[in-house]
Design an enzyme around this catalytic site. Structure first.
Site, PDB file in Angstrom:
ATOM      1  N   ARG A 112       0.877  -1.166   0.000  1.00  4.62           N
ATOM      2  CA  ARG A 112       0.000   0.000   0.000  1.00  4.62           C
ATOM      3  C   ARG A 112       0.915   1.217   0.000  1.00  4.62           C
ATOM      4  NH1 ARG A 112      -5.402   1.114   1.726  1.00  4.62           N
ATOM      5  NH2 ARG A 112      -5.662   3.153   2.724  1.00  4.62           N
ATOM      6  N   HIS A 139      -7.102   1.024  -6.997  1.00  2.00           N
ATOM      7  CA  HIS A 139      -7.433   0.304  -5.756  1.00  2.00           C
ATOM      8  C   HIS A 139      -8.242  -0.940  -6.139  1.00  2.00           C
ATOM      9  CE1 HIS A 139      -7.823  -0.474  -1.654  1.00  2.00           C
ATOM     10  NE2 HIS A 139      -8.424   0.611  -1.210  1.00  2.00           N
ATOM     11  N   GLN A 142     -10.398  -2.987  -3.514  1.00  2.00           N
ATOM     12  CA  GLN A 142     -11.642  -2.316  -3.153  1.00  2.00           C
ATOM     13  C   GLN A 142     -12.696  -2.557  -4.221  1.00  2.00           C
ATOM     14  OE1 GLN A 142     -12.394  -0.361  -0.226  1.00  2.00           O
ATOM     15  NE2 GLN A 142     -14.407  -0.793  -1.091  1.00  2.00           N
ATOM     16  N   ASP A 234     -16.835   8.926  -1.909  1.00  2.00           N
ATOM     17  CA  ASP A 234     -15.539   8.765  -1.255  1.00  2.00           C
ATOM     18  C   ASP A 234     -15.125  10.136  -0.716  1.00  2.00           C
ATOM     19  OD1 ASP A 234     -13.148   7.735  -0.356  1.00  2.00           O
ATOM     20  OD2 ASP A 234     -12.225   7.541  -2.330  1.00  2.00           O
ATOM     21  N   CYS A 274     -16.174   3.575   0.425  1.00  2.00           N
ATOM     22  CA  CYS A 274     -15.035   2.697   0.723  1.00  2.00           C
ATOM     23  C   CYS A 274     -14.488   2.904   2.131  1.00  2.00           C
ATOM     24  CB  CYS A 274     -13.939   2.873  -0.313  1.00  2.00           C
ATOM     25  SG  CYS A 274     -13.339   4.568  -0.460  1.00  2.00           S
ATOM     26  N   ARG A 302     -14.269  -6.794   1.848  1.00  2.00           N
ATOM     27  CA  ARG A 302     -12.845  -6.708   1.531  1.00  2.00           C
ATOM     28  C   ARG A 302     -12.160  -8.019   1.929  1.00  2.00           C
ATOM     29  NH1 ARG A 302     -10.037  -1.848   1.324  1.00  2.00           N
ATOM     30  NH2 ARG A 302      -8.220  -3.191   1.023  1.00  2.00           N
TER      31      ARG A 302
END
Length: 316
Positions: A112, A139, A142, A234, A274, A302
């Site tokens: 990450r 991502h 996600q 988001d 998210c 997830r």
């Protein structure tokens, strides 16, 4: 009487997961089906016994770290956590050297980080699968959890309308690609200066032609949400953009997902995010904490989406 041909099982063994673009529609559907299977069967299976996942974090995380670590443990494997302060990467060791060394120690690497070029370099020099836990442009984990959630909530994917309201960031990029590949109509509403990169939009439009879906990028937030099956938001300011926060709050002031806006969506719409969320900024408390919100089911997925990815990339 002719004998029906058996469908050849897909294999993702040894593949990297850097962006959703690298996976075909069939491979994505395969991963969704695997996630459903693992979620349904619980933790009885231990297909990754003896496997080790190395996890490199150069950006803070709650969901990514815990879901990957818990997923490896549930699958019978183990995970090793490293941050930039604990590893030689934080002291300037070349990414290529780190990749070559870790390839001798672990069975896969999850990172990450900020720059997508950094994860690409890691993958170029790694002998084991590299998984993108988030970069500045993508991502993918996600996005896999998001479509798993959509499938669970709506029973189907093709033909759904997904409206994303907010910054054309890494989450939006991956959502846009996966929607095009799975036949989901995707609309993103944002101020023009925050639209996704034209290259990504054009790529998705070409994919959408093949799957029969549509893609629209607009500043008209009401038109974007109209008759949507799912409304997604988001944060307006992502990690690393803190110095832009004041300007972004002004620019996105008309883009809050609130009760007035979601009244334009279908009555049975679902709200997605998210996380983490800033109530009172990109979304009102009434929406994110309301009966149409599935944000915590989405966060839970997830774990299951990533378990499916780990199993398929690391299977013997």
């Amino acid at each position: 009487m002719s004998v029906p041909q058996q469908t050849k099982e897909l294999s993702l063994k040894g593949k990297h997961c850097l962006t959703i673009s690298e996976f075909s529609s069939e491979e994505i559907q395969f991963l969704i089906d695997k996630a459903v299977e693992l979620k349904t069967n619980g933790n009885g299976q231990k297909p990754l016994s003896g496997k080790i996942l190395g996890m490199i974090f150069e950006k803070n995380s709650t969901r990514t770290r815990v879901s990957f670590e818990a997923g490896m443990l549930q699958l019978g494997g183990q995970a090793i956590y490293m941050n930039s302060h604990d590893s030689q990467l934080g002291r300037g060791e070349p990414v290529s050297d780190t990749a070559k060394v870790l390839s001798h120690y672990v069975d896969a690497i999850m990172i990450r980080t900020y720059s997508h070029e950094r994860i690409q370099e890691l993958a170029d020099h790694s002998d084991v699968p590299v998984i993108n836990g988030l970069t500045d442009i993508a991502h993918p984990c996600q996005a896999l959890a998001d479509v798993l959630t959509l499938k669970e909530q709506k029973g189907t994917l093709k033909g759904l309308k997904l409206a994303y309201v907010g910054d054309g960031n890494n989450v939006a990029n991956s959502l846009m690609v996966i929607s095009a590949k799975l036949g989901i109509d995707f609309v993103i509403a944002a101020p023009k200066q925050y639209w996704p990169a034209e290259k990504v939009v054009n790529e998705c439009k070409e994919i959408a032609k093949q799957t029969g879906s549509s893609l629209l990028v607009t500043e008209d937030v009401v038109a974007a949400v109209k008759d949507a099956d799912a409304v997604y938001s988001d944060v307006w300011t992502s990690m690393g953009q803190e110095e832009e926060n004041e300007q972004r709050l002004k620019d996105f002031s008309g883009y809050q997902v609130n009760e007035a806006l979601v009244n334009h969506a279908k009555p049975d719409y679902i709200f997605m995010h998210c996380l983490p969320a800033h109530r009172g900024e990109e979304v009102s408390a009434e929406v994110i904490d309301g009966t149409n919100s599935v944000v915590f089911e989405q966060a839970g997925n997830r774990l299951h989406a990533q378990k499916a990815l780990l199993v398929e990339l690391l299977k013997d």
